[in-house]
Design a protein around this motif. Structure first.
Motif, short mmCIF file in Angstrom:
data_model
loop_
_atom_site.label_atom_id
_atom_site.label_comp_id
_atom_site.label_asym_id
_atom_site.label_seq_id
_atom_site.Cartn_x
_atom_site.Cartn_y
_atom_site.Cartn_z
N LEU A 21 0.85 -1.19 0.00
CA LEU A 21 0.00 0.00 0.00
C LEU A 21 0.88 1.23 0.00
CD1 LEU A 21 -2.74 -0.96 2.63
CD2 LEU A 21 -2.81 -1.26 0.14
N LEU A 29 -3.85 7.78 0.86
CA LEU A 29 -3.68 6.46 0.27
C LEU A 29 -3.66 6.57 -1.25
CD1 LEU A 29 -3.64 3.32 0.62
CD2 LEU A 29 -6.15 3.44 0.51
N GLU A 35 -6.26 -1.68 -1.30
CA GLU A 35 -6.79 -1.72 0.05
C GLU A 35 -8.19 -2.35 0.08
OE1 GLU A 35 -6.78 1.40 3.64
OE2 GLU A 35 -8.37 1.72 2.17
N LEU A 266 -6.51 2.04 8.47
CA LEU A 266 -6.37 0.63 8.15
C LEU A 266 -6.19 -0.20 9.42
CD1 LEU A 266 -5.95 -1.72 6.14
CD2 LEU A 266 -3.51 -1.11 6.12
#
Length: 453
Positions: A21, A29, A35, A266
């Motif tokens: 990621l 992000l 994700e 996350l």
């Protein structure tokens, strides 16, 4: 990128997803589809391993380091028949964050002294540092900053004060998130700058800290509070030393932003009630990424474990009372967000964290309000260089344990176990340098934290 980056083959031929990621410097992000796919695969996963690299890692280098650690960890399991939890089905995640910089390639043994480089590496470093720092300043201040530095290797005190004020006002204006110390004034930083200048000369044979003249030493060999720079007060200032310090400030802040704004959501998602065991492994400033992520996640349950490898954070960051100031360290709560004690390594062979970090991060009057703490590693030393500030019952120190030669005591009640990687096995240090952290002793430390028995 989208989906799993690759499949990792486990014992018995089983496969584990390995996701990468990517985040930008503000923590946004840049891999949303990856994700989404990762989150879809979490049901049924027993363990998530979340890795964050340190400084100076381009994509390929970060990937190489992740693979090295993962492969060493798995091979050690096979070699010593280490058991896995029942229903073991792991998923692995590697964080890619913008830490690329020529300056302080800590993982490769940095040239802190900035010695002349006939191949032009130093010139490239200076150009990159100048761009990194200048673009962080307000637009109106960039021309003045650049003009005072560009092409110069020595400037006078007046110019040095002006430059220090410009940079401190943008990159070091807030209290330090680790220890709460106020930012130094421009005049205070000039004192540190002189000590950094002394670092361009050979360290005395007796092992004194860079450019310091101690009249007595602490037990750990650190120079005393109030030690004065071993340089003349009227020496010219090399602006490259300011650029190096400013780059440390910027990267430290960036790691915190990536963790708090990017990785934290996350972590919170993984730790929703009933999710898999979460294991966090961070190196250098990557340790700050994961500390910030867990500290700000407001998790529904505890993560299982955290292993910090030569972390570039202040050694007081977990303290309940920082240097007698009454303040708590910035990550004081993190060990209590873990099922198992937090394990962190330190090593006397980590040259950057032993000889530079405490100078770059020296704040204003932390703990000793009337004394300038030049080079004081007790107050400003790095966690990966000197270990955590000790708190009876909460911290414990242990020598690094070689594979199959014992285990760390995770049941003593200590919430933080500091592993000394300075000790030698077969004539070699367990952790011989800042970047040399994919080692048998570090794989073993993670096994001690994750094995079911």
């Amino acid at each position: 990128m989208s989906g799993s980056f690759q499949q990792i083959t486990l014992e018995g031929g089983a496969q584990a997803d390995f996701f990468l990621l990517r985040y930008d410097e503000d923590g946004r992000l840049l891999s949303p589809r990856a994700e989404e796919d990762l989150k879809r695969r979490l049901p049924g996963v027993s363990d998530v391993y979340l890795f964050s690299h340190g400084w100076n890692n381009i994509f390929d280098k970060a990937l190489e380091r992740y693979r090295s650690f993962i492969n060493g960890y798995m091979e050690q399991r096979r070699t010593f028949a280490i058991p896995t939890p029942q229903g073991y089905r792991p998923l692995l995640i590697g964080i890619i964050w913008p830490s690329t910089s020529f300056v302080f390639p800590w993982e490769a043994g940095p040239d802190i002294a900035a010695a002349p480089d006939p191949e032009g590496r130093e010139a490239a470093e200076v150009e990159e540092m100048l761009e990194l720092v200048a673009t962080s300043l307000p637009g109106a201040k960039r021309p003045e900053f650049t003009e005072r530095i560009d092409g110069h290797t020595a400037i006078g005190r007046a110019d040095a004060l002006k430059l220090a004020g410009l940079v401190l006002g943008t990159l070091r204006s807030e209290a330090d998130p680790d220890d709460g110390s106020r930012a130094p004034t421009a005049k205070e930083f000039l004192d540190t700058w002189q000590v950094l200048e002394a670092g361009a000369h050979p360290v005395p044979a007796d092992g004194d800290e860079i450019g310091l003249v101690p009249d007595e030493e602490h037990e750990d060999g650190a120079p005393p509070v109030g030690g004065a720079p071993a340089v003349a007060a009227d020496i010219p200032f090399d602006p490259r030393s300011l650029l190096r310090a400013a780059t440390v400030w910027k990267m430290k802040a960036r790691a915190g932003d990536v963790g708090a704004h990017g990785v934290s959501p996350l972590v919170g998602h993984i730790l929703q009630q009933g999710g898999p065991r979460l294991h966090l492994i961070g190196h250098s400033f990557g340790a700050r990424v994961l500390l910030s992520a867990l500290a700000t996640a407001a998790p529904a349950r505890k993560a299982h474990s955290m292993l910090l490898l030569q972390p570039a954070v202040n050694r007081w960051c977990f303290a309940g009372n920082v240097a007698g100031t009454g303040r708590k360290g910035g990550y004081h709560a993190v060990p209590d967000l873990l099922e198992r004690p937090l394990v962190t390594t330190f090593s006397a062979h980590d040259e950057p964290l032993r000889t530079f970090f405490h100078l770059a991060m020296r704040g204003s009057q932390l703990g000793e309000p009337e004394i300038a703490a030049f080079g004081n590693t007790d107050l400003y030393g790095a966690l990966g260089g000197y270990g955590p500030a000790e708190e009876p019952g909460r911290t414990a120190k242990a020598d690094a344990i070689f594979p199959d030669k014992g285990r760390y005591d995770l049941e003593s009640g200590a919430r933080i176990i500091a592993v000394d990687g300075s000790i030698e096995f077969d004539g070699q240090p367990a952790i011989p340098g800042h970047g040399e952290v994919s080692r048998p002793v570090t794989w073993w430390a993670l096994h001690c934290l994750t094995r079911p028995d």
